[in-house]
Scaffold this motif. Structure first.
Motif, short mmCIF file in Angstrom:
data_model
loop_
_atom_site.label_atom_id
_atom_site.label_comp_id
_atom_site.label_asym_id
_atom_site.label_seq_id
_atom_site.Cartn_x
_atom_site.Cartn_y
_atom_site.Cartn_z
N ASN A 70 0.81 -1.35 -0.11
CA ASN A 70 0.09 0.54 0.14
C ASN A 70 0.63 1.48 -0.26
OD1 ASN A 70 -2.63 1.06 0.45
ND2 ASN A 70 -2.32 1.87 2.21
N PHE A 71 2.07 0.94 0.65
CA PHE A 71 3.14 2.53 1.07
C PHE A 71 3.07 2.99 0.28
CE2 PHE A 71 6.17 -0.76 1.40
CZ PHE A 71 7.09 -0.21 0.43
N VAL A 91 1.06 4.23 -2.48
CA VAL A 91 0.64 5.32 -1.89
C VAL A 91 1.45 6.87 -2.40
CG1 VAL A 91 0.61 7.55 -0.07
CG2 VAL A 91 -0.29 5.16 0.14
#
Length: 319
Positions: free
Chosen positions: A145-146, A149
């Motif tokens: 997820n990072f 992002v």
């Protein structure tokens, strides 16, 4: 050839350095052709020798390579290139098409095709980077997820930067054009025919506007001044516009522009929309029910028509 230079070019590593220079953008001009269903680059022997003896104006000859002082010296090296098959003699069979010549000796009047492709390190690295980049893009759904992002922030920042850059170029051009000059910041930025580095050259171009544009410049100046006056005299609307743009950028970075979509749809936004078996069965059941309703309506309509016909027959008999 001088003894030192002769010994220098007898080493194949030094010949590789010479060929790397000849095959670079600073080397002699070559032409493209097709040979054995493959695109190749060829050059006439005379032009190759001429370049080696007397390079074109502005060419920076590498300091580590000895210069050729006569044509026989250059011809000797060209013969060596033929012997080690860095170049081979070719013949034209059609326009833009070559074939390998039976004669292998070097001759200034003949055409020679480059076999030596130069240092393949950069090309191999670029190919490896392209493959890795392609795999990373295709595996985007399983990224952490990072990283997603991070890519999102980088994409949004790049988009905003390009938007402000284009807007700044247009505003600067407008101000200077009203004065009587055409000035562009990075004029070749969007020229698709140029390379990456060439797109940033020159940084600024400034030319005097053509005659006959005075009335247009005056009209644009009046229109722009009127807009500025309206913006100053309407502070509440303009402030709201600025605030709205700021909120838009914040929502863009936060990813909340699609706030009316459910969280489940947001998480599955990059997944293909495939109907489930349950949805397909419900669709089939609804179609069956619609057909059943239609058949019932048709039966009722037929019954009604028959009753109407019977009543008409009875009336005819009574008459």
């Amino acid at each position: 050839m001088a003894p030192a230079a002769k010994e220098f070019y007898e080493d194949q590593k030094n010949l590789n350095k010479l060929c790397n220079f000849l095959r670079s953008t600073d080397g002699p001009a070559v032409r493209e052709a097709i040979m054995m269903d493959k695109r190749v680059y060829y050059i006439k022997g005379e032009k190759l020798v001429n370049f080696m003896v007397e390079p074109k104006k502005g060419t920076k000859w590498p300091k580590e390579l000895p210069r050729f002082s006569s044509r026989p010296e250059a011809i000797t090296v060209c013969k060596e290139l033929c012997n080690i098959q860095y170049i081979h003699r070719s013949e034209k069979v059609a326009k833009g098409e070559l074939e390998v010549a039976r004669v292998r000796d070097f001759d200034e009047s003949a055409y020679f095709t480059w076999i030596y492709e130069g240092d393949m390190t950069n090309k191999n690295l670029m190919t490896t980077a392209l493959i890795i980049g392609f795999l990373c893009c295709t595996c985007f759904p399983i990224w952490p997820n990072f990283l997603k992002v991070f890519v999102w922030y980088m994409s949004v920042s790049l988009l905003i930067f390009i938007f402000f850059l284009v807007t700044l170029r247009a505003v600067v051009f407008l101000f200077v054009w009203i004065i009587g000059y055409e000035m562009w910041f990075l004029p070749n930025l969007f020229d698709e025919s140029l390379g990456f580095c060439e797109s940033f050259v020159p940084v600024i171009s400034c030319e005097k506007t053509k005659d006959g544009q005075l009335m247009y410049r005056v009209g644009v100046f009046v229109a722009f001044s009127s807009f500025c006056y309206w913006a100053v005299t309407q502070p509440s609307e303009f402030d709201g516009f600025v605030k709205g743009q700021g909120d838009f950028i914040k929502d863009l970075y936060a990813g909340t522009l699609l706030s009316d979509i459910s969280q489940k749809d947001k998480e599955n936004i990059d997944k293909p929309k495939m109907p489930s078996l349950e949805d397909l069965l419900k669709k089939l059941d609804s179609e069956d029910e619609e057909e059943k309703e239609l058949s019932e309506e048709e039966a009722a309509e037929a019954l009604l028509n028959s009753l109407v016909e019977d009543s008409e027959d009875i009336d005819d008999e009574e008459e």
